[in-house]
Design a protein around this motif. Structure first.
Motif, PDB file in Angstrom:
ATOM      1  N   GLY A   1       0.817  -1.216   0.000  1.00  0.00           N
ATOM      2  CA  GLY A   1       0.000   0.000   0.000  1.00  0.00           C
ATOM      3  C   GLY A   1       0.848   1.261   0.000  1.00  0.00           C
ATOM      4  N   LEU A   2       1.915   1.250   0.800  1.00  0.00           N
ATOM      5  CA  LEU A   2       2.812   2.416   0.816  1.00  0.00           C
ATOM      6  C   LEU A   2       3.465   2.629  -0.546  1.00  0.00           C
ATOM      7  CD1 LEU A   2       4.576   1.999   4.280  1.00  0.00           C
ATOM      8  CD2 LEU A   2       3.098   3.890   3.582  1.00  0.00           C
ATOM      9  N   VAL A   3       3.917   1.563  -1.159  1.00  0.00           N
ATOM     10  CA  VAL A   3       4.541   1.674  -2.483  1.00  0.00           C
ATOM     11  C   VAL A   3       3.514   2.155  -3.505  1.00  0.00           C
ATOM     12  CG1 VAL A   3       5.653   0.385  -4.355  1.00  0.00           C
ATOM     13  CG2 VAL A   3       6.362   0.005  -1.978  1.00  0.00           C
TER      14      VAL A   3
ATOM     15  N   THR B   1      18.004  10.130  -5.222  1.00  0.00           N
ATOM     16  CA  THR B   1      17.460  10.163  -3.862  1.00  0.00           C
ATOM     17  C   THR B   1      16.619   8.928  -3.570  1.00  0.00           C
ATOM     18  OG1 THR B   1      17.435  12.571  -3.963  1.00  0.00           O
ATOM     19  CG2 THR B   1      16.125  11.561  -2.229  1.00  0.00           C
ATOM     20  N   ALA B   2      15.934   8.396  -4.564  1.00  0.00           N
ATOM     21  CA  ALA B   2      15.083   7.215  -4.362  1.00  0.00           C
ATOM     22  C   ALA B   2      15.888   5.992  -3.944  1.00  0.00           C
ATOM     23  CB  ALA B   2      14.304   6.909  -5.637  1.00  0.00           C
ATOM     24  N   LEU B   3      17.169   5.977  -4.237  1.00  0.00           N
ATOM     25  CA  LEU B   3      18.004   4.823  -3.899  1.00  0.00           C
ATOM     26  C   LEU B   3      18.474   4.821  -2.447  1.00  0.00           C
ATOM     27  CD1 LEU B   3      20.104   4.584  -7.172  1.00  0.00           C
ATOM     28  CD2 LEU B   3      18.059   3.286  -6.531  1.00  0.00           C
ATOM     29  N   ARG B   4      18.045   5.757  -1.673  1.00  0.00           N
ATOM     30  CA  ARG B   4      18.425   5.822  -0.259  1.00  0.00           C
ATOM     31  C   ARG B   4      17.594   4.830   0.550  1.00  0.00           C
ATOM     32  NH1 ARG B   4      19.602  11.810  -0.648  1.00  0.00           N
ATOM     33  NH2 ARG B   4      21.745  11.738  -1.390  1.00  0.00           N
ATOM     34  N   PRO B   5      18.063   4.487   1.751  1.00  0.00           N
ATOM     35  CA  PRO B   5      17.415   3.430   2.541  1.00  0.00           C
ATOM     36  C   PRO B   5      15.929   3.613   2.839  1.00  0.00           C
ATOM     37  CG  PRO B   5      19.566   3.931   3.463  1.00  0.00           C
ATOM     38  CD  PRO B   5      19.305   4.951   2.382  1.00  0.00           C
ATOM     39  N   ALA B   6      15.464   4.826   3.043  1.00  0.00           N
ATOM     40  CA  ALA B   6      14.059   5.015   3.435  1.00  0.00           C
ATOM     41  C   ALA B   6      13.104   4.388   2.422  1.00  0.00           C
ATOM     42  CB  ALA B   6      13.755   6.501   3.624  1.00  0.00           C
ATOM     43  N   PHE B   7      13.266   4.711   1.139  1.00  0.00           N
ATOM     44  CA  PHE B   7      12.380   4.134   0.133  1.00  0.00           C
ATOM     45  C   PHE B   7      12.761   2.698  -0.189  1.00  0.00           C
ATOM     46  CE2 PHE B   7      11.359   3.203  -4.360  1.00  0.00           C
ATOM     47  CZ  PHE B   7       9.979   3.152  -4.236  1.00  0.00           C
ATOM     48  N   MET B   8      14.047   2.413  -0.289  1.00  0.00           N
ATOM     49  CA  MET B   8      14.476   1.069  -0.676  1.00  0.00           C
ATOM     50  C   MET B   8      14.029   0.020   0.351  1.00  0.00           C
ATOM     51  SD  MET B   8      15.588   1.530  -3.621  1.00  0.00           S
ATOM     52  CE  MET B   8      16.237  -0.058  -4.032  1.00  0.00           C
ATOM     53  N   LEU B   9      14.013   0.386   1.613  1.00  0.00           N
ATOM     54  CA  LEU B   9      13.558  -0.551   2.642  1.00  0.00           C
ATOM     55  C   LEU B   9      12.101  -0.939   2.387  1.00  0.00           C
ATOM     56  CD1 LEU B   9      14.055  -2.064   5.313  1.00  0.00           C
ATOM     57  CD2 LEU B   9      13.240  -0.020   6.483  1.00  0.00           C
TER      58      LEU B   9
END
Length: 159
Positions: free
Chosen positions: A18-20, A53-61
């Motif tokens: 859902g978040l994605v 920026t999308a490759l940072r941990p917050a989104f990648m996690l």
């Protein structure tokens, strides 16, 4: 009804997919339209910065973690074959793994990599930008729908 750790995994599946779906929805409904309205050099520069920026941990996690979770749910479902929710769990996992994660790898990432190779102010970047926006957004719509449908399938598995 699904219970115990399996219930927790499924709820986490709902949350992650859902978040994605929400992130992809934001891009499909207003981010890409806003970037496309900019002069090409500015749109290219902004999208390149977003992609880094999308490759940072917050989104990648959330993005990769949801893929791992969907794979785990699929495997556990195949092994346990629960009385309730089997079809919904397998459909949800397939939708996210193929329609969101898979599409990202085969459609969106190659376009991002091609854009990253271009200097924002060049004629090549200006020529590629409209094609990039159109194609990337189309595939993003697919990812959005697949992620949202995966979340719905997981919710249905819980009912």
């Amino acid at each position: 009804m699904i219970a115990g750790p399996y219930f927790v995994l499924t709820v986490l599946g709902v949350l992650g997919t859902g978040l994605v779906a929400g992130v992809f929805c934001a891009f499909s409904t207003f981010v890409m339209k806003g970037l496309a309205a900019l002069p090409p050099a500015q749109g290219v520069a902004a999208m390149k910065a977003i992609n880094v920026t999308a490759l940072r941990p917050a989104f990648m996690l959330v993005f990769v973690g949801s893929a791992v979770l969907c794979a785990v749910l699929a495997v556990v479902t195949f092994v346990l074959l629960p009385d309730d929710g089997t079809v919904e769990l397998l459909v949800g996992s397939a939708l996210y793994l193929v329609g969101s994660f898979g599409v990202t790898m085969v459609a969106n990432v190659p376009r991002n990599e091609a854009l990253l190779k271009l200097d924002a102010g060049t004629p090549e970047a200006a020529a590629y930008w409209p094609t990039y926006v159109r194609e990337w957004t189309m595939w993003n719509h697919v990812r959005m729908v697949a992620s949202a449908a995966a979340a719905v399938a997981y919710v249905l598995a819980l009912t």
